[in-house]
Structure formats: C-alpha cells, structure tokens
Design an enzyme around this catalytic site. Sequence first.
Site, PDB file in Angstrom:
ATOM      1  N   SER A 191       0.831  -1.205   0.000  1.00  0.00           N
ATOM      2  CA  SER A 191       0.000   0.000   0.000  1.00  0.00           C
ATOM      3  C   SER A 191       0.864   1.252   0.000  1.00  0.00           C
ATOM      4  CB  SER A 191      -0.906   0.012   1.230  1.00  0.00           C
ATOM      5  OG  SER A 191      -1.556   1.259   1.295  1.00  0.00           O
ATOM      6  N   HIS A 193      -1.199  -1.291  -4.244  1.00  0.00           N
ATOM      7  CA  HIS A 193      -2.464  -0.885  -3.625  1.00  0.00           C
ATOM      8  C   HIS A 193      -2.485   0.634  -3.451  1.00  0.00           C
ATOM      9  CE1 HIS A 193      -5.981  -1.845  -1.034  1.00  0.00           C
ATOM     10  NE2 HIS A 193      -5.580  -0.832  -0.276  1.00  0.00           N
ATOM     11  N   ASP A 245      -4.782   3.796  -1.990  1.00  0.00           N
ATOM     12  CA  ASP A 245      -5.893   4.149  -1.107  1.00  0.00           C
ATOM     13  C   ASP A 245      -6.396   5.538  -1.436  1.00  0.00           C
ATOM     14  OD1 ASP A 245      -6.124   1.905   0.784  1.00  0.00           O
ATOM     15  OD2 ASP A 245      -4.042   2.396   1.225  1.00  0.00           O
ATOM     16  N   MET A 261      -8.991   8.386  -0.479  1.00  0.00           N
ATOM     17  CA  MET A 261      -9.845   8.812   0.648  1.00  0.00           C
ATOM     18  C   MET A 261     -10.368  10.213   0.388  1.00  0.00           C
ATOM     19  SD  MET A 261      -7.389   7.668   3.753  1.00  0.00           S
ATOM     20  CE  MET A 261      -6.611   6.060   3.816  1.00  0.00           C
ATOM     21  N   HIS A 315      -8.347   1.088  -4.015  1.00  0.00           N
ATOM     22  CA  HIS A 315      -9.300   0.930  -2.909  1.00  0.00           C
ATOM     23  C   HIS A 315      -9.957   2.279  -2.650  1.00  0.00           C
ATOM     24  CE1 HIS A 315      -9.691   0.035   1.724  1.00  0.00           C
ATOM     25  NE2 HIS A 315     -10.866   0.167   1.133  1.00  0.00           N
ATOM     26  N   MET A 357     -12.148   4.664  -0.690  1.00  0.00           N
ATOM     27  CA  MET A 357     -12.825   4.964   0.574  1.00  0.00           C
ATOM     28  C   MET A 357     -13.507   6.303   0.393  1.00  0.00           C
ATOM     29  SD  MET A 357      -9.792   3.543   2.963  1.00  0.00           S
ATOM     30  CE  MET A 357      -8.721   3.513   1.543  1.00  0.00           C
ATOM     31  N   MET A 362     -11.551  -5.360   5.639  1.00  0.00           N
ATOM     32  CA  MET A 362     -10.759  -4.363   6.376  1.00  0.00           C
ATOM     33  C   MET A 362     -10.436  -4.946   7.743  1.00  0.00           C
ATOM     34  SD  MET A 362      -9.981  -1.794   4.546  1.00  0.00           S
ATOM     35  CE  MET A 362      -9.097  -1.018   5.890  1.00  0.00           C
ATOM     36  N   ASP A 374      -6.580  -6.031   4.556  1.00  0.00           N
ATOM     37  CA  ASP A 374      -5.950  -4.713   4.499  1.00  0.00           C
ATOM     38  C   ASP A 374      -5.992  -4.069   5.880  1.00  0.00           C
ATOM     39  OD1 ASP A 374      -5.068  -2.203   3.760  1.00  0.00           O
ATOM     40  OD2 ASP A 374      -6.805  -1.716   2.523  1.00  0.00           O
TER      41      ASP A 374
HETATM   42  C1  DX5 Z   1      -6.322   1.982   5.533  1.00  0.00           C
HETATM   43  C2  DX5 Z   1      -5.909   1.602   4.146  1.00  0.00           C
HETATM   44  C3  DX5 Z   1      -4.777   0.664   4.091  1.00  0.00           C
HETATM   45  C4  DX5 Z   1      -3.488   1.138   4.707  1.00  0.00           C
HETATM   46  C5  DX5 Z   1      -2.828  -0.064   5.321  1.00  0.00           C
HETATM   47  O1  DX5 Z   1      -7.484   2.709   5.480  1.00  0.00           O
HETATM   48  O2  DX5 Z   1      -6.991   1.014   3.441  1.00  0.00           O
HETATM   49  O3  DX5 Z   1      -4.537   0.199   2.764  1.00  0.00           O
HETATM   50  O4  DX5 Z   1      -2.625   1.746   3.783  1.00  0.00           O
HETATM   51  O5  DX5 Z   1      -1.723   0.353   6.020  1.00  0.00           O
HETATM   52  P1  DX5 Z   1      -0.978  -0.575   7.088  1.00  0.00           P
HETATM   53  O6  DX5 Z   1      -0.539  -1.806   6.348  1.00  0.00           O
HETATM   54  O7  DX5 Z   1       0.118   0.289   7.530  1.00  0.00           O
HETATM   55  O8  DX5 Z   1      -1.983  -0.913   8.163  1.00  0.00           O
HETATM   56 ZN    ZN Z   2      -6.539   0.019   1.436  1.00  0.00          ZN
END
Ligand code: DX5
Ligand code: ZN
Length: 218
Positions: A8, A33, A35, A37, A66, A68, A137, A175
């Site tokens: 990620s 990956h 993220d 947001m 991903h 969010m 999650m 994740d």
């Molecule tokens: C959290 C994200 C993850 C995050 C994971 O909301 O969806 O993908 O980057 O990070 P680690 O592996 O550090 O928990």
């Molecule tokens: Zn993620």
Amino acid sequence: MDHLVSPSLLAADFGNLQKEVLMLNKSQADWIHLDIMDGLFVPNISFGFPVMEFVKKASEKPLDVHLMIVDPDRFISRFHEAGASVLTVQYEACTHLHRTVTEIRRLGMKAGVALNPHTPVSLLQNILPFIDMVLIMTVNPGFGGQSFIMESYGKITELRKMIDSGAFNVLIEVDGGIDTKNAARLTAAGVNVLVAGNSVFRAPDPTDIIRKLKSLEI
Ligand code: DX5
Ligand code: ZN
C-alpha cells in the site's frame, strides 16, 4: 493459487515516489495498492488522480485501487481511465452495489467490495456471483499503521466457506496491520491477497519484507 502481495503506497515516501515505485517494480510485489480517501467516508484525505496517473506511468504492476469515498459511481470511469486494474468500493458507501460492480466489470476492471470491521460477511451472499474480490478491512479504514483486529480471522473463515460452498471465483484480500507475523495465519485461513503498508515501506529493506510476505518466511 499462490497468494498475492499488494504493497500500500499510502505508507510510501511521497517525496521519492518514483524511487518507491521502481523499488516495487523490481520486487516480488504482484499489485500496487492505492488508497483513495475523500475526507467524508473516512476522516482523512489521501491523494487523487494526478498521483495515480503518475504511478500508472511508472509502474509495471497492476494497480489495485481501494476507494474509501462516498458515492463511488461518480468516478468509476475516471479510475478506469487513470489505469485501475482492480477497483474496490466500500460496501457501506454503495446504495446500489450490484449496479456499481456491474459497471466496474463492464469497463474491464476486476470489481472488489470492501467491508468495514463491523459489517458482517453474510451481507455479501447475493453479490458474490457478480464480483471478483472481497476486501476485509482488518482495521478501521482511513489511516495506515493501525493494529490488526484479531476478530477478523472469524470473518475470513466464514467468507472462505461461503466462497467455496458456492464455487465462486472471488479472491479474499485483507488490508490493515498486515505484517510478516500474521501473513502465514491469514493465508492459511484462506486469504488470497495481502495488502501491507507500514510493514513494507517503514522497514529498512522493503524489498526483503515483500519477499518474506510472498514466501511466508518469518
Ligand atoms: C487503511 C488503508 C490501508 C493502509 C494499510 O485505510 O486502506 O490500505 O494503507 O496500512 P498498514 O498496512 O500500515 O496498516
Ligand atoms: Zn486500502
């Protein structure tokens, strides 16, 4: 199948993004990956299309995106144009989930559905025939570097049974808080894709951690 590793980028050094992506290209990472947001679905804002388009140019690996964000339907085609291979939406953010995942697949991407820690896997029963991946999650979404929620193992086992009993062609991705200590137990429980942020990028040798996450060597 062998499990996949999807580092990620949220935990990467954004001042050296090119270097980070080149490191992933040379590593055993299967996917990257990303993220996304929006500050509404989760209490954080990450990055958007300019960053993703840069990563797409530099990367030799498929982008595992991903979302969010609330109302992801607004942006499905933009994420397709920006180079997503896998596009995952949050179950909790979709009123018409079947319509959303059908559109993702129509554009040629793999469709994933992510579940927050409080959302039961049983709610997926009627969508499993229409999707390619479930993302469980294992922390509350919004931030990297949180601790893995141990109760997630029960959800993984239950989902693995649902998928196998219906012979659905659906991957299980996890994740949040994934590292070399819990990776083997997760894959033994039926996980197919390990996402890892901090455990990879904050390590002195990220390439070696990716290798360990692949080989399950502790
Ligand atoms: C959290 C994200 C993850 C995050 C994971 O909301 O969806 O993908 O980057 O990070 P680690 O592996 O550090 O928990
Ligand atoms: Zn993620």
